[in-house]
Design an enzyme around this catalytic site. Sequence first.
Site, PDB file in Angstrom:
ATOM      1  N   ASN A   7       0.893  -1.325   0.102  1.00  0.00           N
ATOM      2  CA  ASN A   7      -0.018   0.117  -0.055  1.00  0.00           C
ATOM      3  C   ASN A   7       0.889   1.155   0.054  1.00  0.00           C
ATOM      4  O   ASN A   7       1.674   1.505   0.891  1.00  0.00           O
ATOM      5  CB  ASN A   7      -0.930  -0.062   1.362  1.00  0.00           C
ATOM      6  N   ASP A   9       0.025   4.443   0.025  1.00  0.00           N
ATOM      7  CA  ASP A   9      -0.752   5.831   0.013  1.00  0.00           C
ATOM      8  C   ASP A   9       0.386   6.721   0.757  1.00  0.00           C
ATOM      9  O   ASP A   9       0.275   8.002   0.481  1.00  0.00           O
ATOM     10  CB  ASP A   9      -1.872   5.417   1.210  1.00  0.00           C
ATOM     11  N   HIS A  10       1.148   6.226   1.545  1.00  0.00           N
ATOM     12  CA  HIS A  10       1.999   7.212   2.371  1.00  0.00           C
ATOM     13  C   HIS A  10       3.054   7.926   1.507  1.00  0.00           C
ATOM     14  O   HIS A  10       3.596   8.817   2.105  1.00  0.00           O
ATOM     15  CB  HIS A  10       2.472   6.554   3.794  1.00  0.00           C
ATOM     16  N   ARG A  18       3.781  18.802   1.186  1.00  0.00           N
ATOM     17  CA  ARG A  18       4.052  20.062   0.669  1.00  0.00           C
ATOM     18  C   ARG A  18       3.103  20.524  -0.412  1.00  0.00           C
ATOM     19  O   ARG A  18       3.346  21.623  -1.357  1.00  0.00           O
ATOM     20  CB  ARG A  18       5.321  19.845   0.063  1.00  0.00           C
ATOM     21  N   HIS A  43      -5.784   3.562  -1.511  1.00  0.00           N
ATOM     22  CA  HIS A  43      -6.942   4.046  -1.014  1.00  0.00           C
ATOM     23  C   HIS A  43      -7.446   5.353  -1.520  1.00  0.00           C
ATOM     24  O   HIS A  43      -6.703   6.263  -1.194  1.00  0.00           O
ATOM     25  CB  HIS A  43      -6.834   3.911   0.545  1.00  0.00           C
ATOM     26  N   ARG A  45      -9.052   8.010  -0.722  1.00  0.00           N
ATOM     27  CA  ARG A  45     -10.118   8.431   0.443  1.00  0.00           C
ATOM     28  C   ARG A  45     -11.194   9.383  -0.120  1.00  0.00           C
ATOM     29  O   ARG A  45     -10.775  10.329  -0.932  1.00  0.00           O
ATOM     30  CB  ARG A  45      -9.491   8.934   1.376  1.00  0.00           C
ATOM     31  N   ARG A  49      -6.667  12.860   1.133  1.00  0.00           N
ATOM     32  CA  ARG A  49      -5.830  13.040   1.795  1.00  0.00           C
ATOM     33  C   ARG A  49      -4.562  12.924   1.375  1.00  0.00           C
ATOM     34  O   ARG A  49      -3.501  13.154   1.714  1.00  0.00           O
ATOM     35  CB  ARG A  49      -5.930  12.764   3.384  1.00  0.00           C
ATOM     36  N   HIS A  50      -4.412  11.819   0.631  1.00  0.00           N
ATOM     37  CA  HIS A  50      -3.044  11.316  -0.072  1.00  0.00           C
ATOM     38  C   HIS A  50      -3.162  10.858  -1.097  1.00  0.00           C
ATOM     39  O   HIS A  50      -2.995  11.691  -2.319  1.00  0.00           O
ATOM     40  CB  HIS A  50      -2.444  10.164   0.914  1.00  0.00           C
ATOM     41  N   THR A 100      -6.717   6.132  10.161  1.00  0.00           N
ATOM     42  CA  THR A 100      -6.672   5.033   9.141  1.00  0.00           C
ATOM     43  C   THR A 100      -7.795   4.274   9.415  1.00  0.00           C
ATOM     44  O   THR A 100      -8.721   4.372  10.304  1.00  0.00           O
ATOM     45  CB  THR A 100      -5.175   4.196   9.483  1.00  0.00           C
ATOM     46  N   THR A 101      -7.891   3.281   8.396  1.00  0.00           N
ATOM     47  CA  THR A 101      -9.378   2.321   8.538  1.00  0.00           C
ATOM     48  C   THR A 101      -9.267   1.620   9.837  1.00  0.00           C
ATOM     49  O   THR A 101      -8.741   0.796  10.003  1.00  0.00           O
ATOM     50  CB  THR A 101      -9.138   1.373   7.258  1.00  0.00           C
ATOM     51  N   GLU A 151     -11.018  -9.507   2.970  1.00  0.00           N
ATOM     52  CA  GLU A 151      -9.481  -9.208   3.730  1.00  0.00           C
ATOM     53  C   GLU A 151     -10.026  -9.015   5.074  1.00  0.00           C
ATOM     54  O   GLU A 151     -10.638  -8.368   5.575  1.00  0.00           O
ATOM     55  CB  GLU A 151      -9.179  -7.872   2.823  1.00  0.00           C
ATOM     56  N   GLY A 192      -1.773  -2.866   9.762  1.00  0.00           N
ATOM     57  CA  GLY A 192      -0.864  -3.034  11.115  1.00  0.00           C
ATOM     58  C   GLY A 192       0.229  -3.868  11.096  1.00  0.00           C
ATOM     59  O   GLY A 192       0.880  -4.266  11.972  1.00  0.00           O
ATOM     60  N   GLY A 213       1.321  -1.459   4.271  1.00  0.00           N
ATOM     61  CA  GLY A 213       1.364  -0.042   3.750  1.00  0.00           C
ATOM     62  C   GLY A 213       2.482   0.624   4.880  1.00  0.00           C
ATOM     63  O   GLY A 213       3.700   0.678   4.637  1.00  0.00           O
ATOM     64  N   HIS A 214       2.050   1.040   5.919  1.00  0.00           N
ATOM     65  CA  HIS A 214       2.744   2.046   6.860  1.00  0.00           C
ATOM     66  C   HIS A 214       4.230   1.442   7.536  1.00  0.00           C
ATOM     67  O   HIS A 214       5.172   2.341   7.207  1.00  0.00           O
ATOM     68  CB  HIS A 214       2.064   2.225   8.083  1.00  0.00           C
TER      69      HIS A 214
HETATM   70  N1  PXP Z   1      -5.662  -3.198   4.044  1.00  0.00           N
HETATM   71  C1  PXP Z   1      -6.623  -2.296   4.118  1.00  0.00           C
HETATM   72  C2  PXP Z   1      -7.948  -2.725   3.512  1.00  0.00           C
HETATM   73  C3  PXP Z   1      -6.472  -0.793   4.705  1.00  0.00           C
HETATM   74  O1  PXP Z   1      -7.105  -0.047   4.645  1.00  0.00           O
HETATM   75  C4  PXP Z   1      -4.884  -0.533   5.091  1.00  0.00           C
HETATM   76  C5  PXP Z   1      -4.898   0.814   5.371  1.00  0.00           C
HETATM   77  O2  PXP Z   1      -4.887   1.624   4.290  1.00  0.00           O
HETATM   78  C6  PXP Z   1      -4.074  -1.685   4.999  1.00  0.00           C
HETATM   79  C7  PXP Z   1      -4.486  -2.815   4.627  1.00  0.00           C
HETATM   80  C8  PXP Z   1      -2.818  -1.559   5.192  1.00  0.00           C
HETATM   81  O3  PXP Z   1      -2.434  -1.121   6.611  1.00  0.00           O
HETATM   82  P1  PXP Z   1      -0.963  -0.475   7.148  1.00  0.00           P
HETATM   83  O4  PXP Z   1      -0.752   0.741   6.508  1.00  0.00           O
HETATM   84  O5  PXP Z   1      -1.291  -0.504   8.588  1.00  0.00           O
HETATM   85  O6  PXP Z   1       0.068  -1.671   6.643  1.00  0.00           O
END
Ligand code: PXP
Length: 238
Positions: A7, A9-10, A18, A43, A45, A49-50, A100-101, A151, A192, A213-214
């Site tokens: 993921n 997104d970040h 910026r 994602h 959103r 936001r990202h 986050t979700t 999921e 997570g 992702g994170h």
């Molecule tokens: N799966 C889903 C459905 C999510 O919404 C997210 C967060 O956007 C993730 C996985 C990834 O989560 P993380 O960023 O905590 O790894």
Amino acid sequence: MANLCVNIDHIATLRQARGEFEPNPIDAAKIVEKAGAIGITVHLREDRRHINDNDVYLLRKTVKTKLNLEMSINKDIVDIALDVVPDEATIVPEKRKELTTEGGLDVINNFNKIKEIVTKLRLKKVIVSLFVNPDIRQIKYAKETGTDYIEIHTGKYANAKTSKDIRKEFFKIKKAAYFAHSIGLKINAGHGLNYKNVVPVAKIPIIDDLNIGHSIISRAVMVGLDKAVKDMIKLIKK
Ligand code: PXP
């Protein structure tokens, strides 16, 4: 054996700090794919936001592996998803103020709406996944929507502090996965997951993809994106 979808997104979160052009999620996706991930997850959103609409349309053109679009059941977002036609769509709950979700979908109380969206996406040959807590009742209803995948939300497992709670949350995931499998659903998992907690989940043999992702993007800041992705794949394939 589970596969990794990253993921990104970040990468866009950092860009939005910026409001300019870097880092570029399209370039990041290329590095992630080259490092061995089997898919790119983003994602879109409602508050943008990202990741933004332009990112999604560009990724649709440039991603060579699999584009997994996380999406809410908001009409505007659904319309974009039906226009983009990602390889896979993961329907998630969304609250504007959350960081986050926070939890899985309430499939039971949104059944008709979710079923309608699943049907529309599947008619366009999009693989559909519903993001749910490891909750047997929700999974039974998920099956009735016609979704291909669920999921499983691994957030509670990831946030558990004591070894007893970690074990308890892990067994909920395992039980939910085997139940879903027994009724003919395919299974992904995520939320997570990080370099310390991923291995037991990755070892559940009926899980196809882990969406992470994170932790990967955070590590990438320190060691580079290529290495962060490769390190995670090594752990998953252990
Ligand atoms: N799966 C889903 C459905 C999510 O919404 C997210 C967060 O956007 C993730 C996985 C990834 O989560 P993380 O960023 O905590 O790894």
